[in-house]
Structures are given as C-alpha cells and as structure tokens.
Design a protein around this motif. Structure first.
Motif, PDB file in Angstrom:
ATOM      1  N   GLU A 291       0.269  -1.474   0.279  1.00 33.22           N
ATOM      2  CA  GLU A 291      -0.561  -0.037   0.211  1.00 33.22           C
ATOM      3  C   GLU A 291       1.243   0.891   0.088  1.00 33.22           C
ATOM      4  OE1 GLU A 291      -2.296  -0.290   3.284  1.00 33.22           O
ATOM      5  OE2 GLU A 291      -3.718  -1.695   2.452  1.00 33.22           O
ATOM      6  N   LEU A 292       1.700   1.120   1.037  1.00 34.97           N
ATOM      7  CA  LEU A 292       2.778   2.663   0.819  1.00 34.97           C
ATOM      8  C   LEU A 292       2.950   2.401  -1.038  1.00 34.97           C
ATOM      9  CD1 LEU A 292       4.892   2.200   4.213  1.00 34.97           C
ATOM     10  CD2 LEU A 292       2.854   3.476   3.779  1.00 34.97           C
ATOM     11  N   LYS A 293       4.008   1.456  -1.195  1.00 34.79           N
ATOM     12  CA  LYS A 293       4.325   2.070  -2.907  1.00 34.79           C
ATOM     13  C   LYS A 293       3.199   1.911  -3.455  1.00 34.79           C
ATOM     14  CE  LYS A 293       7.769  -2.240  -2.534  1.00 34.79           C
ATOM     15  NZ  LYS A 293       8.187  -3.359  -3.010  1.00 34.79           N
ATOM     16  N   ILE A 294       1.897   1.853  -3.734  1.00 27.39           N
ATOM     17  CA  ILE A 294       0.981   1.899  -4.318  1.00 27.39           C
ATOM     18  C   ILE A 294       0.623   3.605  -4.155  1.00 27.39           C
ATOM     19  CG2 ILE A 294      -1.147   2.212  -5.072  1.00 27.39           C
ATOM     20  CD1 ILE A 294      -0.972  -0.742  -4.773  1.00 27.39           C
ATOM     21  N   LYS A 295       0.726   4.256  -2.457  1.00 31.47           N
ATOM     22  CA  LYS A 295       0.614   5.562  -2.656  1.00 31.47           C
ATOM     23  C   LYS A 295       1.428   6.417  -2.365  1.00 31.47           C
ATOM     24  CE  LYS A 295      -0.521   7.940   1.362  1.00 31.47           C
ATOM     25  NZ  LYS A 295      -1.029   8.018   3.358  1.00 31.47           N
ATOM     26  N   SER A 296       3.544   5.633  -2.878  1.00 35.66           N
ATOM     27  CA  SER A 296       4.420   7.106  -3.218  1.00 35.66           C
ATOM     28  C   SER A 296       4.342   6.979  -4.360  1.00 35.66           C
ATOM     29  CB  SER A 296       5.256   6.522  -2.368  1.00 35.66           C
ATOM     30  OG  SER A 296       5.713   5.107  -3.379  1.00 35.66           O
ATOM     31  N   GLY A 297       3.425   6.160  -5.215  1.00 35.58           N
ATOM     32  CA  GLY A 297       4.151   6.100  -6.527  1.00 35.58           C
ATOM     33  C   GLY A 297       5.305   5.523  -7.180  1.00 35.58           C
TER      34      GLY A 297
END
Length: 320
Positions: free
Chosen positions: A50-56
């Motif tokens: 989720e952090l990877k997706i949120k950070s682009g």
C-alpha cells in the motif's frame, strides 16, 4: 560584478537540473527500494504494498522524477522512513550541527595554516621551512579516517580529555555559558582533526605565493629604498600573497562538507555527514537523494563564492 554573479546563478540552474536527474537515476539503480528498511519479521506485506502504491513507486520513472523535483522546489523532500520525520526538518537540525563544526574547523584551519605558510615562505630552504613542508606532506598523506581513529583512541579513551560522541552535555540549560562551552568542547576534537589534515593546501599556496612575490620588481624596489624588511613583508608581500587564500575559502567550505562524512561518523557527531552514512545503511532513499543534491549545490556555490571573494579582495580581477 553583480550582473556576473546573477549570470552565474542562472548557469547553475541547468547544472542543478542535470545533477538532480543523475541523482534520481542512480537512486533507481540502487538495490532494494525505499521501503526495504521497514521490513521486519512482523511486517505485513500488504502494508508495504500500500505504501508503494501511495508513493507512486510503480509509476513510470519520468513521472516519479517530475513529482520528486516538483515537490523539492516547494521544499517538500518527502519523509524519512527511518527517523519518522520529514526530511526537511531532519536535515535542518543536522545541518546546524555541521555548520558549527565547519565554522570551528575553518577558524582552526586558518589559525594553523596561515602562520606556518608565512614562516615557510619567509624562511625559504631553512630547517624551519623543511619541517613545515614535511608536516604538510605527512598531513596530506594520512587518510582522514586514520588520523580520526588515532585521535579518538588517544584523546577519547586512552587519555579521556574529550567526549567521544554527541554535541552537548544535556545537564546544561540552553542559553547558558556552560551549554555554549559544552557544544564547543564536543566539537574540539573533530575540528582539530580536520584542521590538521586540511592545512596542506593553504600552507603550500601561501608558501609558493610568498616565494614568488619576494622576487617581484616592486619588492626589490622597496628593499632598495631602505624600507625595513618587516614593512616590506607586511605592506607588500603578505597582503598580495593572501589573495589566493581568500579565493581558496569557498572550496575549503565545500571540502569540509565532504570531510565531515568521515569525521562525524567516527566521532559520533550528529551532523549531515553521519546522517548520510546512516541513511545509506538503512536505505533511506529520500534522505540520501536530498543530501547528495544539497552537497552538489554547495559545491557549485563554493566555486562561485571563491570567485566573488577573489574579485572583492582584488579589484583588478573580475569574474567572467
């Protein structure tokens, strides 16, 4: 002159753009990713995803670069996943510590190097000159970390004169004389170490300039008129010989930032150098890229500062 300074600043813009692009691309080639340091046996993989997706993280590289450089221009360099704070506040705190250490190092550097350079140049080929030249060669040959480790062992542990880590004794209240002296006391050993190693360039520059200036026609004319040798050195030789040292000042500041990586890490001094090493170890990408960008900017600024100082102390010189 100020038009030239403005033009140099404008030239720095494409240089910083190329530097930022190189830093970003090199960061992408580093092993792992910015979230690797967060992984523990108890970490939920879905949280990392989720952090990877949120950070682009999965966006195309040029989209990531645009977002990164746009936020950087707004003063937002992201968050440090290791220290759990914004990169701006983290570097701001560490930069202040590095600034005070650099200031003390520069004061000690010139306090040691200028007298030695003057003595070596004035008493050329004497035993004093040969001793100073030998010292400068030895200081140039010794790696920074070697002398730092020797001093740390001798004066931190074997003869515990200086503290071995930190920036201040917490028992003192901020704003008091004891607090101020404690900060200086914690900086003394790393500042002395760096100053002793960095004197070589200043000593050699000053010695060479004094030797060259002594052979100038105007110096010979002053001597032939019966002007005392002390006044010849004070009014003619020393004044003109110090010009390259003034120009060297900007590069000295830049060199301090590079040297602080070893000095601060070995002496446990919480500055930007120590932060840089710890960020690499923990793969804190946001901090690493910001620090490298900052070091690059300061290097360009140091070159410009040297030119400006040189043009101020010598009106005959104009930076192009």
């Amino acid at each position: 002159m100020w038009k030239t300074v403005l033009r140099r600043f404008l030239v720095m813009i494409p240089q910083l753009f190329v530097l930022s692009l190189l830093i970003f691309i090199m960061a992408k080639f580093m092993p792992g990713d910015p979230f690797t340091g967060l992984i523990t046996p108890e970490t939920d993989p879905n949280v990392i995803e989720e952090l990877k997706i949120k950070s682009g993280f999965y966006d195309p590289w040029y989209v990531q670069y645009y977002n990164w450089i746009t936020n950087a221009f707004q003063g937002n360099f992201g968050d440090s996943y290791t220290f759990k704070v914004t990169v701006s506040s983290l570097i701001g705190e560490r930069a202040l510590n590095t600034f005070w250490l650099s200031l003390l190092s520069v004061i000690l550097l010139y306090a040691i190097a200028i007298p030695l350079g003057i003595l070596a140049g004035r008493y050329q080929d004497s035993w004093l000159d040969k001793g100073i030249v030998l010292y400068s060669f030895i200081s140039y040959a010794i790696p920074t970390f070697v002398l730092a480790l020797i001093f740390l062992f001798m004066f931190g542990y074997h003869i515990p004169i200086f503290p071995t880590s930190g920036t201040v004794d917490v028992s003192h209240d901020p704003g008091t004389w004891g607090y101020f002296w404690s900060k200086v006391y914690h900086m003394l050993l790393p500042a002395i170490t760096y100053a002793l190693l960095a004197t070589t360039g200043v000593i050699q520059y000053l010695r060479t300039e004094i030797i060259d200036t002594k052979s100038m026609d105007y110096v010979k004319t002053a001597r032939s008129k019966g002007l005392p040798i002390s006044k010849v050195y004070t009014k003619h030789i020393f004044r003109n010989s110090l010009l390259p040292i003034a120009a060297f000042f900007g590069f000295t500041i830049t060199g301090l930032l590079g040297g602080s990586v070893f000095i601060e890490t070995i002496f446990g001094y919480p500055g930007m150098g120590q932060l840089f090493i710890s960020s690499i170890a923990s793969r804190d990408y946001s901090v690493i890229t910001t620090l490298v960008m900052l070091f690059g900017f300061l290097t360009l600024l140091g070159s410009l500062l040297s030119d400006i100082i040189m043009s101020i102390v010598d009106p005959r010189i104009r930076i192009e």
